[in-house]
Enzyme design. Structure first.
Site, PDB file in Angstrom:
ATOM      1  N   GLU A 161      22.616 -12.686  45.532  1.00 29.65           N
ATOM      2  CA  GLU A 161      23.383 -11.635  44.873  1.00 29.65           C
ATOM      3  C   GLU A 161      24.193 -10.803  45.869  1.00 29.65           C
ATOM      4  O   GLU A 161      23.678 -10.367  46.891  1.00 29.65           O
ATOM      5  CB  GLU A 161      22.455 -10.729  44.068  1.00 29.65           C
ATOM      6  N   CYS A 218      16.152  -6.525  37.132  1.00 26.22           N
ATOM      7  CA  CYS A 218      16.504  -7.112  38.435  1.00 26.22           C
ATOM      8  C   CYS A 218      17.579  -6.282  39.134  1.00 26.22           C
ATOM      9  O   CYS A 218      17.437  -5.907  40.294  1.00 26.22           O
ATOM     10  CB  CYS A 218      16.988  -8.552  38.269  1.00 26.22           C
ATOM     11  N   HIS A 230      18.109 -14.433  42.877  1.00 25.52           N
ATOM     12  CA  HIS A 230      17.612 -14.914  41.591  1.00 25.52           C
ATOM     13  C   HIS A 230      17.207 -16.375  41.703  1.00 25.52           C
ATOM     14  O   HIS A 230      17.884 -17.161  42.365  1.00 25.52           O
ATOM     15  CB  HIS A 230      18.694 -14.786  40.510  1.00 25.52           C
TER      16      HIS A 230
END
Length: 213
Positions: free
Chosen positions: A81, A144, A170
């Protein structure tokens, strides 16, 4: 700062029996990577409580590196991410029944934070080893992203953690959860490689600190 790596996963949520993020990080607990000891911990899939637990862990361990890991059903690769946004917007209730809509993670704080992990170097290392990986531009708006944003805000604002780098990854479903999926052993291998790379590479040369492209 201690020679520790903190890596976190979540408990099961949304009616599922398991969460691969926790199974994968748990498998790394106690391992040594480039002179650093991996400490794995589970966070609750709950707005607020997850950040409280994370901040307790950060204060206790003062890690050199922090990687929080979550499940993203529907993705087929380890997703590195890039950015966390200051928004809670829950499509489903968390494990305590909370379902915030368009609220800030931290009122008055910046709109977004970028990861301080070398995600392009990590991507190259994972792909070179045959692990399916991608750079993701969104961590969603559920717990998250809540944890990712809270982590980066804490690292940016707490004096004792200024040298700590952190980010979020993730993982897909496990094969028994649905498709697309990834075997647990591939998740574990990929996360270990990602941690190793993050210790070796301070920042992506092409990106630089805080770059947005």
């Amino acid at each position: 700062m201690s020679h520790k790596i903190l890596i976190t996963g979540f408990d099961a949520f949304g009616g599922a029996a398991l969460n691969p993020s926790w199974l994968a990080v748990r498998a790394l607990h106690g391992r040594r990577i480039l002179g650093h000891t991996v400490v794995a911990a589970q966070l609750p899939t709950v707005f607020g409580a997850s950040l409280h637990e994370l901040n307790t862990l950060l204060k206790k361990h003062q890690p050199a590196l922090v990687v929080c890991v979550g499940q993203a059903g529907g993705r087929k690769a380890l997703s590195l991410e890039r950015v966390a946004i200051n928004v809670n917007d829950a499509p489903i209730a968390d494990n305590a029944g909370g379902q915030p809509v368009d609220t800030p993670v931290k009122p008055g704080a910046p709109a977004a934070y970028f990861t301080s992990l070398p995600i392009k170097a990590m991507l190259a290392a994972l792909q070179a080893d045959g692990v399916a990986a991608e750079v993701s531009q969104t961590a969603g708006t559920f717990v998250c992203n809540h944890v990712f944003y809270g982590l980066m805000h804490t690292l940016a604002t707490q004096r004792g953690l200024k040298q700590t780098r952190g980010g979020f990854v993730h993982v897909p479903w496990l094969p028994e959860q649905g498709t697309p999926s990834m075997p647990l052993e591939d998740m574990v291998r990929g996360l270990r490689l990602a941690l190793r790379c993050a210790l070796q590479v301070e920042m992506d040369t092409a990106l630089g600190a805080g770059a947005t492209n």
